[in-house]
Design an enzyme around this catalytic site. Structure first.
Site, short mmCIF file in Angstrom:
data_model
loop_
_atom_site.label_atom_id
_atom_site.label_comp_id
_atom_site.label_asym_id
_atom_site.label_seq_id
_atom_site.Cartn_x
_atom_site.Cartn_y
_atom_site.Cartn_z
N ASP A 1 0.83 -1.20 0.00
CA ASP A 1 0.00 0.00 0.00
C ASP A 1 0.86 1.26 0.00
OD1 ASP A 1 -2.63 1.34 0.42
OD2 ASP A 1 -1.73 1.91 2.33
N GLU B 1 1.29 -0.24 -4.98
CA GLU B 1 0.40 0.86 -5.34
C GLU B 1 1.19 2.16 -5.35
OE1 GLU B 1 -3.55 3.19 -3.65
OE2 GLU B 1 -1.87 2.63 -2.35
#
Length: 538
Positions: free
Chosen positions: A239, A275
């Site tokens: 993330d 990401e």
């Protein structure tokens, strides 16, 4: 007389066989594989997979408490596998104070709302048996303020006298976060209790940012990675990788190089996807870290290439432009690493659902699926996209309950996030779409089947067929392991198109898709494509 009786017996026997066959077909809903769908599926056991992203809390409730759980995921593995997915990404499953669980309280536990560690072990084993690679969200950029590390550091700071200087030598967890004595004058810094100290939280006060300068922190994170790899996960989704050091790409790449190096030292076959929510020139640089994949934001969302191709007019948004972008993105990524695996997706948990971009036009929703899933790399599909689910507005709305049944009280249906606003699903529920050959679900199933039948689709090097000049036609080749396939996309909403492919040798149709069910045919080297269709030639 005897011959007549023998013939009669044969006719009766044949009739019985036909009756049985028809009964089987009827039981299968008429979906027995014929034509190109009967071709052999060639799924290679590598990291070029078709991934299904799941928000566990909204997916399937196994125990009737309104919350999706790990046992619910296990109960739906047949559904996932039948669609053709061979990879699953679970959004955060660790204990957390929030509904989304991106504020982790304990990296080596399961949130009780989702089940137990035994449930996870069962899920990992079941996925492994089916050849499904399971990856989990790993949130390294920040923790919860209720994480033991942050609690220890906060208690230490509260114990200091007015003239004492904090030190990681005295409290190692002080070094795990970014603290400042006095307010640095930024909205992203928050007071530690009633002390004079402040901590950085770029996303939220509930998400204190960690400090990757701490080698002790890195060792603890290595232990976390080891824990889950030993549990049977096949890798991680990372993330917010560009926020490890906000605005410092080279430092972020260094952190990712460390993560990748450690994970691959434990499991060389593990898959990592990051990401990096930014434009191509930025996220392409992150491939220098050695991480397998980064999400391809160039094609995603309401303003990405897929939406523009289907919703906008003009040469800049044509099928030709789509083909050119496929090559451009591929080449930009390969500048940093030849063996990079692109990670195309259309929408995810942070974006509105694709059906809204397409004004709930089922034909466009289907074609969007083809433009996404048939890209090279590891293609990702967010749960519910395969049935055209609705979801727009605040984040909770984008993580609404999987629409299994039109009956909100049916088994498995979840309540969704507490603050979610009502969402109106314009397309039928999953159980109804699974019975319909012309549904969005059935189209997704065919798209994934076509991808799985032709290994070149995921792994091939893309080249554009420049001789094909029709703006409505994306014409490309994909070459992998010495074999080349050709793919033609007709993006016209209304017009049938013809493409002469004689110059590319003797080809045959390996499979095709059309949103209205029309047939793609080839005669004397000329391919005729209905509107909104794709064909694979080899």
């Amino acid at each position: 007389m005897q011959q007549r009786e023998n013939r009669l017996q044969k006719i009766i026997a044949l009739a019985l066989v036909l009756a049985v066959v028809c009964g089987v077909l009827s039981a299968c809903g008429g979906n027995a594989k014929t034509g190109w769908r009967a071709r052999e599926v060639t799924v290679i056991d590598d990291n070029y997979r078709t991934w299904y992203e799941i928000f566990v809390g909204s997916f399937y409730d196994s125990d009737g408490d309104g919350m999706g759980d790990l046992q619910g995921v296990i109960s739906k593995l047949d559904y996932i596998e039948d669609l053709g997915f061979n990879g699953i990404w679970l959004m955060p499953i660790m204990p957390s104070n929030s509904y989304h669980k991106y504020d982790v309280k304990d990296y080596m536990a399961i949130d009780p709302a989702y089940g137990t560690m035994e449930d996870f072990d069962q899920l990992a084993a079941a996925c492994n048996e089916r050849g499904i690679k399971l990856i989990i969200d790993l949130v390294l950029n920040h923790t919860s303020p209720d994480h033991a590390w942050f609690q220890e550091a906060s208690s230490y700071l509260a114990s200091l006298g007015p003239n004492d200087e904090p030190s990681a030598a005295e409290c190692q967890y002080y070094g795990y976060y970014n603290f400042s004595k006095g307010n640095p004058g930024s909205d992203a810094w928050y007071q530690v209790g009633s002390t004079d100290y402040y901590y950085e939280g770029q996303f939220s006060p509930e998400m204190p940012d960690v400090n990757f300068e701490s080698q002790e922190l890195r060792k603890d994170f290595e232990a976390v990675m080891d824990f889950w790899l030993e549990k049977g996960v096949g890798g991680f989704r990372l993330d917010a990788v560009k926020e490890f050091y906000s605005g410092a790409t080279s430092k972020n790449v260094e952190v990712l190089s460390w993560v990748n190096g450690h994970v691959k030292s434990v499991d060389p076959d593990a898959y990592i996807v990051g990401e990096c929510w930014d434009a191509l020139p930025t996220y392409a640089q992150y491939y220098a870290s050695g991480v397998d994949s980064f999400f391809d934001f160039e094609f995603s969302g309401s303003t990405g290439v897929i939406s523009k191709t289907l919703n906008y007019t003009g040469a800049d948004n044509s099928a030709q432009a789509y083909a050119k972008t496929l090559v451009r993105v591929q080449n930009a990524i390969r500048e940093y690493r030849e063996d990079a695996i692109d990670a195309p997706f259309f929408v995810n948990h942070d974006m509105a659902r694709a059906a809204g971009y397409m004004s709930h036009d089922a034909r466009k929703v289907k074609m969007g699926a083809a433009l996404n899933v048939l890209m090279s790399g590891s293609a990702f599909v967010y749960y519910g996209e395969e049935i055209g689910m609705a979801g727009t507005g605040k984040d909770e709305n984008k993580r609404a309950p999987m629409y299994w049944s039109a009956d909100a009280g049916a088994k498995g249906m979840t309540n969704g996030p507490a603050d979610m606003e009502p969402q109106e699903n314009r397309f039928a529920c999953a159980e109804e779409q699974m019975k319909a050959e012309d549904s969005i679900y059935s189209f997704y199933k065919d798209v994934i089947l076509l991808r799985n039948q032709n290994p070149e689709i995921a792994r091939g090097t893309v080249a554009r067929l420049e001789e094909v000049e029709d703006l409505d036609i994306a014409a490309i080749s994909k070459t992998y392991d010495g074999t080349t396939i050709y793919m033609l996309y007709n993006i016209s909403e209304t017009d049938e198109k013809q493409v002469d492919m004689q110059q590319y040798g003797e080809l045959e149709i390996a499979g095709y898709l059309s949103v209205d069910g029309g047939e793609v045919v080839m005669e004397d080297g000329t391919v005729t494509l209905p509107c909104y269709s794709v064909v694979v030639l080899r």
